[in-house]
Write a protein that holds these residues in place. Structure first.
Motif, PDB file in Angstrom:
ATOM      1  N   MET A  40       0.961  -1.289   0.085  1.00  0.00           N
ATOM      2  CA  MET A  40       0.068  -0.163  -0.040  1.00  0.00           C
ATOM      3  C   MET A  40       0.830   1.291   0.037  1.00  0.00           C
ATOM      4  O   MET A  40       0.732   2.020  -0.662  1.00  0.00           O
ATOM      5  N   LEU A  41       1.805   1.254   0.735  1.00  0.00           N
ATOM      6  CA  LEU A  41       2.678   2.503   0.910  1.00  0.00           C
ATOM      7  C   LEU A  41       3.456   2.679  -0.216  1.00  0.00           C
ATOM      8  O   LEU A  41       3.490   3.656  -0.824  1.00  0.00           O
TER       9      LEU A  41
ATOM     10  N   ARG B 142       2.703   1.637  -3.303  1.00  0.00           N
ATOM     11  CA  ARG B 142       1.959   2.132  -4.348  1.00  0.00           C
ATOM     12  C   ARG B 142       1.730   3.720  -4.249  1.00  0.00           C
ATOM     13  O   ARG B 142       1.521   4.198  -5.519  1.00  0.00           O
ATOM     14  N   GLY B 143       1.620   4.160  -3.136  1.00  0.00           N
ATOM     15  CA  GLY B 143       1.483   5.633  -3.088  1.00  0.00           C
ATOM     16  C   GLY B 143       2.661   6.480  -3.242  1.00  0.00           C
ATOM     17  O   GLY B 143       2.671   7.611  -3.089  1.00  0.00           O
ATOM     18  N   LEU B 144       3.805   5.721  -3.188  1.00  0.00           N
ATOM     19  CA  LEU B 144       5.100   6.513  -3.038  1.00  0.00           C
ATOM     20  C   LEU B 144       5.745   6.817  -4.377  1.00  0.00           C
ATOM     21  O   LEU B 144       6.153   7.784  -4.268  1.00  0.00           O
ATOM     22  N   GLY B 145       5.520   6.255  -5.511  1.00  0.00           N
ATOM     23  CA  GLY B 145       6.232   6.540  -6.698  1.00  0.00           C
ATOM     24  C   GLY B 145       5.421   7.542  -7.582  1.00  0.00           C
ATOM     25  O   GLY B 145       4.252   8.065  -7.207  1.00  0.00           O
TER      26      GLY B 145
END
Lengths: 204, 204
Positions: free
Chosen positions: A197-198, A200-203
């Motif tokens: 989840m993290l 996925r939102g990181l890039g």
DNA sequence: GCTCGTAGGGGTACGCCGTACACCTACGAG
DNA sequence: CTCGTAGGTGTACGGCGTACCCCTACGAGC
């Protein structure tokens, strides 16, 4: 020139870690470590300045055998970060009693720094730099160490789950329901699921 | 029937917290807390079973004044989760010396449970349930507590940053560069930035 | 091979800690 | 007014980190 040292820092760390693994973190002390080595408590002070330094040696040893070579570059960057996270988690999990120690001193151990450097290389390769890279690394640190901690002295997941499931259902309906659901989720799934989840939102 | 109690658990917690705030976490002990209350050390044992319970009272007090009423429902669910995270972070930050305590006992304090319940309500409203909701809550716990911990005994960000920036640049080129970049990122940005990354990957 | 300076290591002791236990006593119910 | 109970104190014990002093095993220099 006079009398050679009979101990290496690593042997010292090994003895302390043996105490922790066998008798728990609370049993770690200058005295118990000295006994483990068959010497007097004060003798340790020829090798460490104080208890804090002994703890740092232990953490150095735990994090020292995290593999920090870059994962194969042909995998997508997210998978490579995942691999790094799992390596760290696995190394820490090898000494469950020492978890609080390992996370408290993580940033002072060489292994922890090397881990960060390798992760940064992956993030940089994914196009992150400047403040975004700062935030990304810090978020990863926060998630990974928080998740490992939760896993080993767990409120949700682990033995604490039943305690939460047993709470008054009228005041905590969702919490008790979630605790029941938590039984069906394996620790690896939880860790990797949250990490993905993290990531996925990181890039991008 | 005989002789009434002269202390409430809350007064006890307040005294212990006063010691921690004033003299640091290491100064907290049964003896110092008793002195703060003007009574003898053993007197405390009429109110708590042991030191661990005293610590729990302290954490109860810290987390007790986290606002756990649901944030206004007209905001998007991600912003509502953000609000909850910030409330928790702010409450903990009010007692920086007690941070390790607050996070260690978080799941045993009523305030922590209410926080989780409210967050779960938001997540449920966003369409999450079952295993996905388990993983989401746990990931939030992991990130928030990890981030708060990092912030207050910080490897990256905080006073530890300079130490990292001063490392040998040839062995840790990215880490030192990132530590220099970290100076330009405010703590709030870091916390919220990472949280938003996680939240971005969390829904849908 | 002997001497000598140095650092390894031991022993003792101090002031903390948590807390078990025995005791005294202030209080409210009858 | 009495009496049982529970609040509160004092003492003591074992364990902690570690400051300090001492003895001694050792390697370098002769």
């Amino acid at each position: 020139m006079p009398r050679p040292r009979s101990l290496t820092p690593d042997r010292l760390a090994a003895a302390a870690l043996a105490v922790v693994d066998r008798d728990g973190l609370a049993a770690l002390s200058m005295r118990t470590t000295a006994k483990e080595l068959g010497m007097s408590p004060m003798g340790l002070y020829r090798y460490v300045a104080d208890r804090d330094e002994l703890e740092r040696l232990v953490v150095d040893r735990i994090l020292g055998d995290v593999d920090t070579t870059p994962p194969p570059g042909d995998a997508p960057w997210r998978e490579r970060v995942e691999a790094m996270a799992c390596r760290l988690r696995d190394a820490v999990a090898r000494h469950p009693e020492a978890v609080p120690l390992a996370l408290a001193h993580r940033h002072r151990a060489a292994g922890g720094l090397r881990w960060s450097e390798t992760v940064l290389a992956i993030l940089t390769g994914a196009g992150l730099d400047g403040p975004r890279r700062v935030v990304a690394l810090r978020a990863l640190h926060a998630y990974v160490s928080g998740a490992i901690q939760l896993e080993h002295r767990g409120p949700l997941s682990g033995p604490g789950t039943e305690a939460i499931a047993a709470l008054p259902g009228d005041r905590f309906p969702l919490l008790t329901a979630t605790a029941r659901d938590a039984g069906g989720v394996a620790p690896d799934e939880e860790f990797l699921g949250g990490l993905r989840m993290l990531l996925r939102g990181l890039g991008d």
